[in-house]
Design a protein around this motif. Structure first.
Motif, PDB file in Angstrom:
ATOM      1  N   GLU A  28     -35.456 -59.964  16.889  1.00 43.06           N
ATOM      2  CA  GLU A  28     -35.477 -58.677  16.432  1.00 43.06           C
ATOM      3  C   GLU A  28     -34.114 -58.005  16.337  1.00 43.06           C
ATOM      4  O   GLU A  28     -33.967 -57.079  15.781  1.00 43.06           O
ATOM      5  CB  GLU A  28     -36.599 -58.029  17.336  1.00 43.06           C
ATOM      6  N   GLY A  30     -31.897 -59.719  15.225  1.00 39.61           N
ATOM      7  CA  GLY A  30     -30.894 -60.093  13.917  1.00 39.61           C
ATOM      8  C   GLY A  30     -30.141 -61.283  14.272  1.00 39.61           C
ATOM      9  O   GLY A  30     -29.299 -61.539  13.489  1.00 39.61           O
ATOM     10  N   ASN A  96     -33.470 -62.421   9.465  1.00 36.42           N
ATOM     11  CA  ASN A  96     -34.305 -60.914   9.805  1.00 36.42           C
ATOM     12  C   ASN A  96     -33.226 -59.972   9.081  1.00 36.42           C
ATOM     13  O   ASN A  96     -32.234 -59.602   9.635  1.00 36.42           O
ATOM     14  CB  ASN A  96     -34.439 -60.773  11.433  1.00 36.42           C
ATOM     15  N   GLY A  97     -33.923 -59.392   8.214  1.00 31.81           N
ATOM     16  CA  GLY A  97     -33.226 -58.706   7.395  1.00 31.81           C
ATOM     17  C   GLY A  97     -33.205 -57.179   7.565  1.00 31.81           C
ATOM     18  O   GLY A  97     -32.319 -56.123   7.328  1.00 31.81           O
ATOM     19  N   ALA A  98     -33.807 -56.815   8.709  1.00 32.74           N
ATOM     20  CA  ALA A  98     -34.183 -55.442   9.192  1.00 32.74           C
ATOM     21  C   ALA A  98     -34.227 -55.678  10.549  1.00 32.74           C
ATOM     22  O   ALA A  98     -35.329 -55.320  11.233  1.00 32.74           O
ATOM     23  CB  ALA A  98     -35.220 -54.824   8.470  1.00 32.74           C
ATOM     24  N   PRO A  99     -33.160 -55.778  11.281  1.00 33.22           N
ATOM     25  CA  PRO A  99     -33.074 -56.025  12.805  1.00 33.22           C
ATOM     26  C   PRO A  99     -33.400 -54.466  13.570  1.00 33.22           C
ATOM     27  O   PRO A  99     -33.172 -53.444  13.005  1.00 33.22           O
ATOM     28  CB  PRO A  99     -31.584 -56.241  13.335  1.00 33.22           C
ATOM     29  N   THR A 100     -34.165 -54.553  14.506  1.00 31.14           N
ATOM     30  CA  THR A 100     -35.040 -53.356  15.060  1.00 31.14           C
ATOM     31  C   THR A 100     -34.546 -53.122  16.565  1.00 31.14           C
ATOM     32  O   THR A 100     -34.697 -52.059  17.068  1.00 31.14           O
ATOM     33  CB  THR A 100     -36.286 -53.399  15.165  1.00 31.14           C
TER      34      THR A 100
END
Length: 110
Positions: A28, A30, A96-100
Motif C-alpha cells: 500500500e 508503493g 502499486n500505481g496508487a499508493p495509499t
C-alpha cells in the motif's frame, strides 16, 4: 523496505497473521521490494539440526509463508523470492500505481 525481525518468534509474526499485514501495508506504500531480516539461526557457534538450510527456523517459516500462502500472492511476486543471504529474505512486491500509505502502522509489530 527492510523489516528487522530479530527478537521475534514465528508465532508472533508468521503464524499470527502479522506477516500478511506487513506485506499488505508495504504494498500500500508503493514499495518495490520487501526485505525481512530474521537472522541466520546460529547461536554462538552451536549448530542446529537443519544445517543445510543456510538459515534458522524463523527464516524457514518466513520463506515457507512467502512461497505457499495464497493470500500473500495478491501483493508479492512469489517467484522473486531471494534467499541468497542466510540472515534475510527479500521478495519483490507487485506494482502499486496508487499508493495509499506513507508509513506502516506503528503498532503493527507486537
Amino acid at each position: 523496505m527492510e523489516i528487522d525481525l530479530h527478537g521475534y518468534h514465528p508465532r508472533d509474526i508468521v503464524w499470527s497473521g502479522v506477516l500478511a499485514k506487513v506485506v499488505q501495508q508495504a504494498w500500500e506504500m508503493g514499495e518495490s521490494h520487501l526485505c525481512f531480516i530474521h537472522g541466520h539461526g546460529r547461536n554462538r557457534g552451536i549448530t542446529p539440526g537443519f544445517v543445510n538450510t543456510n538459515t534458522g527456523y524463523f527464516g524457514l517459516e518466513i520463506r515457507r509463508a512467502l512461497r505457499h500462502e495464497l493470500e500473500l500472492r495478491q501483493w508479492i511476486l512469489h517467484t522473486t523470492l531471494d534467499c541468497e543471504h542466510p540472515g534475510c529474505t527479500t521478495v519483490k512486491l507487485r506494482p502499486n500505481g496508487a499508493p495509499t500509505r506513507t508509513n506502516v502502522d506503528p503498532d503493527l509489530l507486537p
